[in-house]
Design a protein around this motif. Structure first.
Motif, PDB file in Angstrom:
ATOM      1  N   MET A   3     -40.660  -2.118  86.514  1.00 41.38           N
ATOM      2  CA  MET A   3     -41.432  -3.583  86.838  1.00 41.38           C
ATOM      3  C   MET A   3     -42.688  -3.555  86.484  1.00 41.38           C
ATOM      4  O   MET A   3     -43.379  -4.471  86.276  1.00 41.38           O
ATOM      5  CB  MET A   3     -40.913  -3.921  87.986  1.00 41.38           C
ATOM      6  CG  MET A   3     -41.218  -5.639  88.141  1.00 41.38           C
ATOM      7  SD  MET A   3     -39.942  -6.319  86.993  1.00 41.38           S
ATOM      8  CE  MET A   3     -38.243  -6.107  88.103  1.00 41.38           C
ATOM      9  N   LEU A   4     -43.432  -2.204  86.528  1.00 41.07           N
ATOM     10  CA  LEU A   4     -44.937  -2.145  86.651  1.00 41.07           C
ATOM     11  C   LEU A   4     -45.447  -1.253  85.359  1.00 41.07           C
ATOM     12  O   LEU A   4     -46.700  -1.164  85.447  1.00 41.07           O
ATOM     13  CB  LEU A   4     -45.437  -1.485  88.045  1.00 41.07           C
ATOM     14  CG  LEU A   4     -44.978  -2.015  89.252  1.00 41.07           C
ATOM     15  CD1 LEU A   4     -45.694  -1.491  90.513  1.00 41.07           C
ATOM     16  CD2 LEU A   4     -45.381  -3.517  89.192  1.00 41.07           C
ATOM     17  N   GLN A   5     -44.314  -1.056  84.646  1.00 39.45           N
ATOM     18  CA  GLN A   5     -44.915  -0.167  83.342  1.00 39.45           C
ATOM     19  C   GLN A   5     -45.492  -0.989  82.088  1.00 39.45           C
ATOM     20  O   GLN A   5     -45.403  -2.124  82.153  1.00 39.45           O
ATOM     21  CB  GLN A   5     -43.723   0.545  82.815  1.00 39.45           C
ATOM     22  CG  GLN A   5     -43.083   1.636  83.803  1.00 39.45           C
ATOM     23  CD  GLN A   5     -41.849   2.164  83.193  1.00 39.45           C
ATOM     24  OE1 GLN A   5     -41.258   2.016  82.024  1.00 39.45           O
ATOM     25  NE2 GLN A   5     -41.202   3.173  84.041  1.00 39.45           N
ATOM     26  N   THR A   6     -46.743   0.034  81.624  1.00 38.50           N
ATOM     27  CA  THR A   6     -47.015  -0.620  80.325  1.00 38.50           C
ATOM     28  C   THR A   6     -46.177  -0.507  79.138  1.00 38.50           C
ATOM     29  O   THR A   6     -45.280   0.306  79.401  1.00 38.50           O
ATOM     30  CB  THR A   6     -48.541   0.041  80.001  1.00 38.50           C
ATOM     31  OG1 THR A   6     -48.289   1.506  79.926  1.00 38.50           O
ATOM     32  CG2 THR A   6     -49.341  -0.234  81.229  1.00 38.50           C
ATOM     33  N   ALA A   7     -46.532  -1.066  77.976  1.00 36.42           N
ATOM     34  CA  ALA A   7     -45.394  -0.718  76.965  1.00 36.42           C
ATOM     35  C   ALA A   7     -45.498   0.518  76.554  1.00 36.42           C
ATOM     36  O   ALA A   7     -44.496   1.227  76.165  1.00 36.42           O
ATOM     37  CB  ALA A   7     -45.865  -1.956  75.704  1.00 36.42           C
ATOM     38  N   ASP A   8     -46.580   1.320  76.442  1.00 35.23           N
ATOM     39  CA  ASP A   8     -46.722   2.669  76.004  1.00 35.23           C
ATOM     40  C   ASP A   8     -46.168   3.569  76.851  1.00 35.23           C
ATOM     41  O   ASP A   8     -45.568   4.406  76.448  1.00 35.23           O
ATOM     42  CB  ASP A   8     -48.253   2.893  75.626  1.00 35.23           C
ATOM     43  CG  ASP A   8     -48.803   2.446  74.592  1.00 35.23           C
ATOM     44  OD1 ASP A   8     -48.240   2.075  73.662  1.00 35.23           O
ATOM     45  OD2 ASP A   8     -50.251   2.069  74.923  1.00 35.23           O
TER      46      ASP A   8
ATOM     47  N   PHE B 140     -36.793  -4.589  76.258  1.00 35.45           N
ATOM     48  CA  PHE B 140     -35.909  -5.096  77.875  1.00 35.45           C
ATOM     49  C   PHE B 140     -36.367  -4.678  78.907  1.00 35.45           C
ATOM     50  O   PHE B 140     -36.612  -5.463  79.690  1.00 35.45           O
ATOM     51  CB  PHE B 140     -34.468  -4.164  77.482  1.00 35.45           C
ATOM     52  CG  PHE B 140     -33.686  -4.572  78.797  1.00 35.45           C
ATOM     53  CD1 PHE B 140     -32.811  -5.503  78.846  1.00 35.45           C
ATOM     54  CD2 PHE B 140     -33.476  -3.615  79.811  1.00 35.45           C
ATOM     55  CE1 PHE B 140     -32.103  -5.733  79.750  1.00 35.45           C
ATOM     56  CE2 PHE B 140     -32.744  -3.891  81.042  1.00 35.45           C
ATOM     57  CZ  PHE B 140     -31.872  -5.172  80.917  1.00 35.45           C
ATOM     58  N   ARG B 141     -37.323  -3.555  78.948  1.00 33.91           N
ATOM     59  CA  ARG B 141     -37.813  -3.292  80.344  1.00 33.91           C
ATOM     60  C   ARG B 141     -39.209  -4.178  80.523  1.00 33.91           C
ATOM     61  O   ARG B 141     -39.446  -4.673  81.663  1.00 33.91           O
ATOM     62  CB  ARG B 141     -38.531  -1.833  80.322  1.00 33.91           C
ATOM     63  CG  ARG B 141     -39.104  -1.303  81.484  1.00 33.91           C
ATOM     64  CD  ARG B 141     -39.040   0.392  81.423  1.00 33.91           C
ATOM     65  NE  ARG B 141     -37.730   0.921  80.929  1.00 33.91           N
ATOM     66  CZ  ARG B 141     -37.576   2.182  81.273  1.00 33.91           C
ATOM     67  NH1 ARG B 141     -38.651   3.027  81.462  1.00 33.91           N
ATOM     68  NH2 ARG B 141     -36.646   2.946  81.130  1.00 33.91           N
TER      69      ARG B 141
ATOM     70  N   ALA C 175     -44.035  -2.157  95.941  1.00 32.09           N
ATOM     71  CA  ALA C 175     -43.696  -0.896  95.449  1.00 32.09           C
ATOM     72  C   ALA C 175     -44.466   0.269  96.397  1.00 32.09           C
ATOM     73  O   ALA C 175     -45.370  -0.070  96.527  1.00 32.09           O
ATOM     74  CB  ALA C 175     -43.878  -0.740  93.993  1.00 32.09           C
ATOM     75  N   VAL C 176     -43.678   1.246  96.747  1.00 32.78           N
ATOM     76  CA  VAL C 176     -44.264   2.413  97.275  1.00 32.78           C
ATOM     77  C   VAL C 176     -44.089   3.481  96.211  1.00 32.78           C
ATOM     78  O   VAL C 176     -42.881   3.956  96.014  1.00 32.78           O
ATOM     79  CB  VAL C 176     -43.593   2.608  98.543  1.00 32.78           C
ATOM     80  CG1 VAL C 176     -44.238   4.036  99.217  1.00 32.78           C
ATOM     81  CG2 VAL C 176     -43.980   1.639  99.578  1.00 32.78           C
TER      82      VAL C 176
ATOM     83  N   VAL D 130     -51.862  -5.560  88.247  1.00 34.64           N
ATOM     84  CA  VAL D 130     -50.722  -6.248  88.645  1.00 34.64           C
ATOM     85  C   VAL D 130     -50.632  -6.432  90.128  1.00 34.64           C
ATOM     86  O   VAL D 130     -50.242  -7.443  90.797  1.00 34.64           O
ATOM     87  CB  VAL D 130     -49.394  -5.538  88.130  1.00 34.64           C
ATOM     88  CG1 VAL D 130     -49.035  -4.358  89.217  1.00 34.64           C
ATOM     89  CG2 VAL D 130     -48.239  -6.552  88.356  1.00 34.64           C
ATOM     90  N   ALA D 131     -51.604  -5.810  90.820  1.00 40.73           N
ATOM     91  CA  ALA D 131     -51.790  -5.834  92.335  1.00 40.73           C
ATOM     92  C   ALA D 131     -52.597  -7.017  92.623  1.00 40.73           C
ATOM     93  O   ALA D 131     -52.704  -7.464  93.793  1.00 40.73           O
ATOM     94  CB  ALA D 131     -52.356  -4.718  93.023  1.00 40.73           C
ATOM     95  N   ARG D 132     -53.354  -7.625  91.504  1.00 40.53           N
ATOM     96  CA  ARG D 132     -54.184  -8.780  91.762  1.00 40.53           C
ATOM     97  C   ARG D 132     -53.178 -10.014  92.134  1.00 40.53           C
ATOM     98  O   ARG D 132     -53.469 -10.929  92.438  1.00 40.53           O
ATOM     99  CB  ARG D 132     -54.964  -8.967  90.679  1.00 40.53           C
ATOM    100  CG  ARG D 132     -55.977  -8.111  90.352  1.00 40.53           C
ATOM    101  CD  ARG D 132     -57.065  -8.726  89.299  1.00 40.53           C
ATOM    102  NE  ARG D 132     -58.211  -7.795  89.344  1.00 40.53           N
ATOM    103  CZ  ARG D 132     -58.489  -6.884  88.441  1.00 40.53           C
ATOM    104  NH1 ARG D 132     -57.532  -6.599  87.611  1.00 40.53           N
ATOM    105  NH2 ARG D 132     -59.544  -6.201  88.514  1.00 40.53           N
ATOM    106  N   LEU D 133     -51.839 -10.050  91.718  1.00 40.34           N
ATOM    107  CA  LEU D 133     -50.914 -11.070  91.721  1.00 40.34           C
ATOM    108  C   LEU D 133     -50.621 -11.209  93.399  1.00 40.34           C
ATOM    109  O   LEU D 133     -50.426 -10.324  94.095  1.00 40.34           O
ATOM    110  CB  LEU D 133     -49.475 -10.781  91.256  1.00 40.34           C
ATOM    111  CG  LEU D 133     -49.847 -10.648  89.498  1.00 40.34           C
ATOM    112  CD1 LEU D 133     -48.435 -10.195  89.014  1.00 40.34           C
ATOM    113  CD2 LEU D 133     -50.236 -11.824  89.046  1.00 40.34           C
ATOM    114  N   PRO D 134     -50.953 -12.371  93.819  1.00 41.34           N
ATOM    115  CA  PRO D 134     -50.600 -12.508  95.196  1.00 41.34           C
ATOM    116  C   PRO D 134     -49.278 -12.063  95.878  1.00 41.34           C
ATOM    117  O   PRO D 134     -49.130 -11.798  96.853  1.00 41.34           O
ATOM    118  CB  PRO D 134     -50.712 -14.111  95.560  1.00 41.34           C
ATOM    119  CG  PRO D 134     -50.558 -14.700  94.158  1.00 41.34           C
ATOM    120  CD  PRO D 134     -50.828 -13.744  93.051  1.00 41.34           C
ATOM    121  N   HIS D 135     -48.215 -11.936  95.171  1.00 39.90           N
ATOM    122  CA  HIS D 135     -46.928 -11.614  95.630  1.00 39.90           C
ATOM    123  C   HIS D 135     -46.692 -10.376  95.215  1.00 39.90           C
ATOM    124  O   HIS D 135     -45.533  -9.964  95.462  1.00 39.90           O
ATOM    125  CB  HIS D 135     -45.800 -12.551  95.151  1.00 39.90           C
ATOM    126  CG  HIS D 135     -46.034 -12.902  93.484  1.00 39.90           C
ATOM    127  ND1 HIS D 135     -46.886 -13.339  92.851  1.00 39.90           N
ATOM    128  CD2 HIS D 135     -45.145 -12.008  92.653  1.00 39.90           C
ATOM    129  CE1 HIS D 135     -46.486 -13.278  91.764  1.00 39.90           C
ATOM    130  NE2 HIS D 135     -45.569 -12.341  91.420  1.00 39.90           N
TER     131      HIS D 135
END
Length: 296
Positions: free
Chosen positions: A123-128, A152-153, A170-171, A197-202
């Motif tokens: 859920m947190l991966q870049t395309a590369d 898909f990912r 995520a831990v 992505v950690a900037r997102l409030p949720h």
């Protein structure tokens, strides 16, 4: 309509919950069948997720099983009414059923809690990074399956990128951030992505450091998916030969407790609003920054 040969996880889960309620109510398959003017074979197929149950029939079954109106009742009714059509359907025949089940599970989750010990969560991966991971996992390196796997990912990430997004915590073990996937440039981009992505409030991202000991290795990678009610929560375990889904309360409660322990032992969450050099103590952000600058 003939019975499904490959029921989705949603179909199987609905059937399993109905069977659990029926047994708890002390009703036989024949008695349940009589409630919906069907035979015992149809009830067996419903409980196996191979056929649907009409709304009126489900309503009768739930009432007879002692499931009164409330979160569980509404959650099961919603599961039955959902036609199961989603963006993941375009990958049917390209990817296996477990991947499609995961996407549907994520799309319907009220929250996601994830522990990963060897890689950055999908859920947190870049395309590369995703491409490098898919290439390593592929039996044969061919462009099209890898392209579709990466696509898909990245599409799965819409649950946290949309507004409002699904709460996601995520831990990630520090070892996953040291492991070189693809190249140093890919890893630097991936570490930067974690901060972004950690900037997102949720979204909450924590790093489990080496200094916290071996509890992370003991717990192994897993994910907790929140349902519309606690009874419909799901645990997903990663195994060498595939994933395993657990629904019983004892497993959900056990892994919820494990996740809480992981968050307590992990470094404080990434807070991208403050600069790492201004932090008095060690936290997830300062560690990620250190790794990003030290990556060779």
């Amino acid at each position: 309509m003939p019975p499904r040969s490959q029921p989705s996880e949603r179909h199987r889960r609905l059937g399993a919950e109905l069977r659990k309620l029926r047994l708890s109510a002390g009703l036989s398959g024949d008695q349940a069948a009589a409630l919906i003017d069907a035979d015992r074979g149809r009830v067996s197929n419903i409980e196996a997720g191979r056929v649907d149950v009409p709304r009126n029939g489900l309503h009768k079954l739930l009432r007879a099983y002692g499931c009164t109106e409330g979160p569980l009742f509404e959650g099961l009714m919603a599961m039955a009414q959902d036609r199961g059509k989603g963006w993941w359907d375009e990958y049917r025949g390209v990817l296996g059923q477990p991947a499609l089940d995961l996407a549907e599970l994520e799309a319907g989750a009220t929250r996601v809690r994830m522990h990963e010990s060897s890689a950055v969560p999908g859920m947190l991966q870049t395309a590369d990074y995703a491409r490098a991971m898919c290439t390593m996992a592929a039996d044969e390196v061919t462009d099209e399956p890898i392209d579709r796997g990466v696509e898909f990912r990245l599409a799965r990430q819409r649950i946290i990128e949309r507004s409002p997004g699904t709460p996601y915590h995520a831990v990630i073990h520090e070892g996953a951030l040291h492991t070189l996937v693809g190249s140093a440039d890919i890893m630097r981009g991936q570490l930067r992505r974690l901060i972004e992505v950690a900037r997102l409030p949720h979204v909450t991202v924590q790093v489990f450091p080496f200094s916290a000991g071996g509890f992370s290795a003991y717990s192994r990678p897993f994910a907790l998916f929140g349902g519309p009610t606690r009874e419909l929560d799901t645990v997903r375990l990663e195994q060498p030969l595939g994933s395993v889904l657990l629904h019983d309360h004892q497993y959900v409660d056990r892994y919820s407790a494990i996740f809480t322990k992981l968050t307590e032992l992990a470094l404080p969450p990434v807070d991208p609003e403050t600069r790492p050099e201004s932090h008095e103590g060690r936290d997830s952000l300062t560690l990620i920054h250190h790794l990003m600058y030290a990556m060779q």
